[in-house]
Design an enzyme around this catalytic site. Structure first.
Site, PDB file in Angstrom:
ATOM      1  N   HIS A 110     -16.469 -10.451 -98.069  1.00  0.00           N
ATOM      2  CA  HIS A 110     -15.022 -10.572 -98.295  1.00  0.00           C
ATOM      3  C   HIS A 110     -14.630 -10.076 -99.692  1.00  0.00           C
ATOM      4  CE1 HIS A 110     -14.393 -12.945 -94.599  1.00  0.00           C
ATOM      5  NE2 HIS A 110     -15.550 -13.511 -94.904  1.00  0.00           N
ATOM      6  N   ASN A 123     -11.353 -16.430 -89.961  1.00  0.00           N
ATOM      7  CA  ASN A 123     -11.420 -14.992 -89.698  1.00  0.00           C
ATOM      8  C   ASN A 123     -10.376 -14.605 -88.671  1.00  0.00           C
ATOM      9  OD1 ASN A 123     -13.635 -14.490 -91.415  1.00  0.00           O
ATOM     10  ND2 ASN A 123     -15.109 -14.995 -89.822  1.00  0.00           N
ATOM     11  N   HIS A 163     -12.940 -22.814-100.078  1.00  0.00           N
ATOM     12  CA  HIS A 163     -14.121 -23.594 -99.725  1.00  0.00           C
ATOM     13  C   HIS A 163     -13.769 -24.467 -98.519  1.00  0.00           C
ATOM     14  CE1 HIS A 163     -17.548 -26.099 -99.722  1.00  0.00           C
ATOM     15  NE2 HIS A 163     -17.276 -26.897-100.740  1.00  0.00           N
TER      16      HIS A 163
END
Length: 716
Positions: free
Chosen positions: A96, A169, A360
């Site tokens: 990413h 995603n 996170h």
């Protein structure tokens, strides 16, 4: 969650001798579920070890409390492997790396107290600030936007109870089931270690070698080889939380949840030739599109939806909800739309915000909790460890883009890049000398949901539940749920990628997998490669089932009929009709789309009434791939000049080849003919008001799929 019903094949731990034809443990080795294995007895000099020299017996599974239980902190092998992986790049993200960010707000439509106590999901009047980062996965920060790749869709909610990061995603499943395999996956798809290429591409030996030895990847591969992996824009891209999470209500009752983001204007993708040409025409196509849309006030909107189900219902599935390679079809558990996110502000500084933002999945708030998904369990360790090295130390939460917007207090002190000045003598808890120091709060604080485990889950094992063992049924379902053009694109993508693989054995192994997914798919790809399928190369651990197609999985099948937020290219020359230019602008803007004027020179042109027409792009700098539909309205003299200009002919030819709607006036007929364009319902004469209306109607279909067989040979 209760243990799954026993399968016909006994678990590996009860019968270690349970082998398939080629040897290998079906619940341990990666190929046990595919029919072959490289896990043969290793010579002492080739045994895999930790960095301290300890020989590893199982490099496929993390250590869990039972085969469906949580991953254990004591797994020093997993922690060493992921720690090393997290620290392999400085300071760029390992995956990413290439991202684009935007600020916005989220509002819930109505209180969700019946599902969760999370405060940001209760009051429709509250606008929760968010920061979103979209990204590609495989390439570095300097790669292109339009590569065939998974896209990251990460949202940081700055809630009144702390930050909640929904890190997902644009594809709802993943390649692997256990975090132990993540470093191997990414190593395989990145640039090959000895040569440093290819960049941002999976079409090479190491990637296909790895996934062909990991049958659990087959479902994800059908998605990545579909048009989902080449989205039209971040604005028209779905997002998914991937894993199964829990929602906890005020009474402590828990329900499973899958998170979905749906773009309000619909989901759309590029076609492969278009993506390739866009990569050359504009490296930053997706970044530019997002920035310009927000800058112009055309704010991207996404609705957040839940799939809600309880443990009892989950036990009725033919798959395991803890398996990140599986979806729950919307027909089985419908989506509940709960709110909307609007992206309304571009970053002030790319580095300070988009680059320094730290996501996170372990950043959660009361009312949201984890499941025992072994891929998620590994991510809960990996992301924090990654941010520590990437952002310089434990105080990355003090960087403005990462700071909560609610008060935050604790007794953590010092550390690299400490920006605050904590006061007081006590930096520990409990203490009796600082009554004002922060204390735990049992009534409102976060508490992990108690999850009882049956006696069988008390065993510490490196294994996977048999309920993770079906690798082909949902891959077949996805393939059969696509429209005919989409299936053709999947086969073409597999043929292209495998055609870049130099080792015949890898290609042969993948063809055998594709043949299990569906014989039509395997046959088309084999014919394109000029190879025969060898079905005995792999064997399914569990025989795939023929599941009902899920129409929700097709982008083409559910595409909305509108052009809101789209971009129309208008090609003009000296002497173009001012009235027609004005009519095009009025009609397109009425539909919520944008017109960009293209001309032979960027300095502008003069229309037939003598007015100066400002130009957005020179023809040579704005190929038709950057537009969703095109219109050519040259003057008669201008058309004669453009007949000698290759860029003008390619402008129309590419638009036709990419199945877009083409509008034109009478003067452009000669250009249409020279481009070899065969008139169809999406090639529209717009000289009249009726014609312009027909152009808009056609453009709302986005592409004329019936044209594709005329411009592109089928895979087989």
């Amino acid at each position: 969650m209760a243990p799954s019903k026993p399968a016909k094949t006994p678990p590996a731990k009860s019968k270690p001798a349970n082998k398939n034809k080629k040897g290998g443990d079906p619940l341990r080795g990666p190929l046990g579920r595919g029919g072959e294995t490289h896990q043969i007895a290793a010579a002492p000099e080739s045994r895999i070890t930790t960095n301290q020299g300890t020989v590893i017996s199982d490099n496929q599974n993390s250590l869990k409390q039972g085969d469906r239980g949580p991953s254990l902190l004591e797994d020093f092998i997993l922690r060493e492997k992921i720690t090393h992986f997290d620290h392999e790049r400085i300071p760029e993200r390992i995956v990413h790396a290439r991202g684009s960010g935007a600020h916005g707000v989220f509002q819930v439509y109505k209180p969700q107290s019946h599902l969760t106590r999370a405060a940001f999901l209760q009051d429709p009047k509250v606008k929760t600030p968010v920061f979103v980062r979209f990204s590609t996965v495989a390439g570095g920060a300097g790669s292109i936007d339009t590569a065939r790749d998974v896209r990251g869709f990460a949202v940081k909610f700055y809630t009144s109870e702390g930050n909640f990061d929904l890190v997902g995603n644009n594809i709802p499943v993943f390649f692997i089931q256990d975090a132990m395999k993540f470093p191997d996956l990414v190593h395989s798809v990145k640039m090959e270690a000895d040569r440093g290429f290819p960049q941002a591409a999976s079409a090479h030996d190491t990637f296909w070698d790895f996934v062909s030895l990991m049958p659990e990847s087959m479902h994800m591969l059908t998605w990545v080889m579909s048009d989902r992996a080449i989205p039209r824009s971040f604005r028209t891209m779905e997002g998914f939380g991937v894993h199964t999470f829990r929602l906890i209500d005020a009474k402590g009752a828990a329900r499973f949840v899958k998170f979905h983001w749906r773009p309000v204007n619909g989901s759309f993708s590029l076609v492969w030739d278009e993506a390739v040409k866009l990569g050359g025409a504009d490296y930053d196509f997706h970044r530019r599109d997002l920035w310009e849309a927000i800058d112009s006030g055309n704010f991207p909107e996404y609705e957040l939806a839940f799939q809600i189900f309880d443990e009892k219902f989950a036990d009725t599935f033919d798959f395991d909800v803890l398996d990140a390679t599986k979806i729950i079809p919307e027909e089985l558990v419908p989506l509940q739309v709960v709110g909307k996110m609007t992206l309304n502000r571009n970053p002030d500084n790319f580095f300070a915000e988009t680059e320094q933002v730290a996501f996170h999945p372990g950043h959660i708030v009361p009312g949201i909790d984890f499941s025992n998904d072994p891929l998620l369990q590994g991510r809960l360790f990996s992301y924090l460890d990654t941010q520590l090295i990437r952002l310089g130390g434990p105080n990355f939460h003090q960087i403005p883009i990462n700071q909560p917007k609610c008060p935050f207090r604790n007794l953590q002190r010092d550390g690299h890049m400490q920006m605050m000045v904590p006061k007081g003598q006590a930096n520990y808890e409990p203490n009796s000398i600082a009554p004002e120091a922060p204390r735990e709060c049992h009534s409102t604080g976060f508490a992990s949901h108690p999850s009882p485990y049956p006696a069988a889950q008390n065993e510490r094992v490196r294994a996977r539940s048999e309920s993770f063992g079906d690798h082909y049924s949902q891959a077949r379902q996805f393939y059969l749920s696509q429209t005919a053009p989409e299936r053709e694109h999947i086969a073409g993508a597999f043929a292209f990628e495998l055609g870049k693989v130099s080792r015949p054995a890898i290609r042969a192994r993948m063809l055998a997998h594709l043949n299990i997914i569906h014989q039509d798919l395997g046959g088309q790809v084999a014919a394109a490669l000029g190879m025969e399928i060898e079905p005995d190369l792999v064997h399914a651990f569990k025989e795939p089932k023929s599941l009902k197609p899920s129409p929700a999985l097709s982008l083409v099948g559910k595409a909305p009929q509108n052009i809101k937020g789209r971009k129309i290219g208008l090609l003009v020359t000296e002497g173009s009709a001012a009235s027609l230019i004005a009519a095009v602008h009025k009609a397109v803007i009425k539909e919520g789309a944008k017109v960009d004027i293209v001309a032979p020179h960027v300095s502008g042109v003069t229309s037939d009434d003598g007015a100066e027409i400002p130009v957005d792009h020179a023809l040579y700098a704005a190929p038709s791939v950057v537009f969703d539909a095109v219109i050519a309205i040259p003057s008669k003299e201008g058309a004669a000049t453009l007949l000698k200009e290759a860029a003008a002919i390619d402008w129309l030819r590419d638009a036709f080849g990419h199945l877009k709607t083409i509008g034109h006036n009478t003067a452009a007929a000669s250009l249409i003919a020279k481009a070899g364009i065969e008139k169809d319902e999406a090639v529209v004469d717009i000289d009249s008001a009726t014609g312009l209306k027909a152009f808009i109607t056609s453009a709302k279909n986005h592409r004329l799929w019936s044209r594709e067989p005329k411009v592109r040979s089928p895979v087989d």
